[in-house]
Design an enzyme around this catalytic site. Structure first.
Site, PDB file in Angstrom:
ATOM      1  N   SER A 127      -1.308  -2.246   3.001  1.00 57.97           N
ATOM      2  CA  SER A 127      -1.712  -0.879   3.326  1.00 57.97           C
ATOM      3  C   SER A 127      -2.484  -0.259   2.174  1.00 57.97           C
ATOM      4  O   SER A 127      -2.264  -0.599   1.004  1.00 57.97           O
ATOM      5  CB  SER A 127      -0.444  -0.074   3.593  1.00 57.97           C
ATOM      6  N   TYR A 152       8.997   2.343   1.245  1.00 56.51           N
ATOM      7  CA  TYR A 152       8.096   1.612   2.145  1.00 56.51           C
ATOM      8  C   TYR A 152       6.859   1.138   1.376  1.00 56.51           C
ATOM      9  O   TYR A 152       6.492  -0.031   1.417  1.00 56.51           O
ATOM     10  CB  TYR A 152       7.682   2.492   3.334  1.00 56.51           C
ATOM     11  N   LYS A 156       5.305  -2.867   0.087  1.00 57.50           N
ATOM     12  CA  LYS A 156       3.971  -3.462   0.254  1.00 57.50           C
ATOM     13  C   LYS A 156       3.449  -3.966  -1.095  1.00 57.50           C
ATOM     14  O   LYS A 156       2.859  -5.044  -1.190  1.00 57.50           O
ATOM     15  CB  LYS A 156       2.994  -2.450   0.865  1.00 57.50           C
TER      16      LYS A 156
END
Ligand code: UFG
Length: 344
Positions: A127, A152, A156
């Site tokens: 992302s 979160y 990544k």
């Protein structure tokens, strides 16, 4: 013989659109998904669009023995696209362990099994969150990774590091990391699309639900940012265009054309759009007003980010094709379909 690809999270939003593109490009697909945030009916939608029913296995990628049995049974899986992950920013702050386990254990299970079963190519969903608030826009792949603002986002970043470290150790497969900007829209057939659970956290599903009257009004989080109209800027990428990039990534690796063992690509349009501009464009193309009001800023929001996409254009041979107008139209068509089916 068709090349066989395992798609984890293949009944999810980006996953399902990617399965369609893979099948339409001649790949055979096996989907694994634990259905924690999606529905098995999505497989029907994929079949309606492509005329091919992908194999679907309900399985959690944290279940390594279950995965091993699947690899053994399927035999010649040549590539994996790993979408399966938890992705709600707010929830990740409340339940960090759930996020680290779901997003990292599953990744390591797959990476452990790939050499065992001779898988040649790995595509990972990352992302633009890794850039945080970029120093320069459009942000390119060489920009520094900024400290994550939530668990979160951290998963990544850590996942990208795990993939790089594995590559340095000499694993016998290639990897491509795809950094998505803001994926929106739905398949033009309206057979598949985004199905948010409960109150949407992301902008466009909230816009379509507010336009439909499901939500009273959209809250625009801040109009006092340092941007032309004061609202935040993002790079909204049509999910079908995004899905096509995954096919290009697999082609590159499986045809032995990728230069490095790990390559990273931004997937966006290269253009920044503000929240207010998106609302105005939606109203223009659909003719439906979006009730909205300006409220305070949302904690942790990035002011502006859009991607430099030259590397994806030149190396992957991929470019976003659809206009914002077409993309927003597809999202509205999907919202109307959900109403017709009585799902929303
Ligand atoms: N927004 C509103 N009202 C809403 C929802 C969103 O004004 O009800 C605004 C946000 O403030 C932001 C823009 O719309 O300016 C886009 O917000 P989204 O939540 O749709 O997307 P984000 O860019 O904030 O989040 C995305 C991904 C996350 C990822 C994050 C990292 O959804 O998974 O980028 O930047 F972590």
């Amino acid at each position: 013989m068709k090349r066989k690809i395992l798609v984890t999270g293949g009944t999810g939003f980006i996953g399902s659109h990617t399965v369609v593109e893979l099948q339409q490009s001649g790949y055979e697909v096996v989907i694994v998904d634990n259905l924690s945030n999606s529905n098995a009916d999505v497989v029907d939608g994929i079949e309606k669009i492509t005329g091919i029913r992908p194999k679907f296995v309900k399985l959690d990628c944290n279940d390594k023995e279950g995965l091993r049995a699947l690899f053994a049974q399927e035999k010649n899986i040549q590539g994996i696209i790993h979408f399966a992950a938890s992705k709600a920013v707010g929830e990740s702050v409340q339940k960090p362990m759930l996020y680290y386990r779901n997003n990292l254990v599953s990744l390591m299970n797959i990476m452990d099994l790939m050499p065992e079963f001779g898988v040649k190519g790995f595509v990972f969903s990352s992302s633009c969150t890794v850039y945080g608030e970029p120093d320069v826009n459009p942000v390119d792949e060489t920009a520094p990774v900024k400290p994550a603002l939530c668990p979160y986002g951290n998963t990544k970043q850590i996942a990208e590091e795990i993939i790089h470290d594995a590559s340095i150790s000499g694993v016998p497969y290639k990897s491509i990391i795809l950094r998505y900007f803001n994926p929106i829209g739905a398949h033009p057939s309206a057979e598949i699309g985004e199905l948010p659970n409960g109150v949407p956290q992301n902008l466009l599903p909230y816009v379509t639900q507010a336009a439909m009257g499901i939500r009273k009004e959209l809250s625009v989080f801040g109009d006092d940012y340092n941007t032309p109209d004061g609202s935040c800027i993002r790079d909204y990428i049509y999910v079908v265009d995004l899905a096509k990039a995954h096919v290009k990534a697999l082609d590159l690796m499986l045809d032995d054309k990728s230069k490095d063992n790990v390559e990273t690509f931004n997937l966006g349009t290269g253009r920044g759009v503000s929240v207010l501009e998106l609302i105005r464009t939606f109203e223009k193309v659909t003719g439906v007003p979006v009730p909205h009001k300006i409220v305070g800023r949302r904690e942790g929001d990035i002011e502006k980010v859009w991607g430099a996409v030259e590397k994806a254009n030149n190396v992957l041979g991929w470019k976003a094709q659809s206009t914002l107008e077409e993309t927003l139209e597809s999202a509205w068509k999907w919202q109307l379909k959900l109403r017709e089916k009585g799902l929303m």
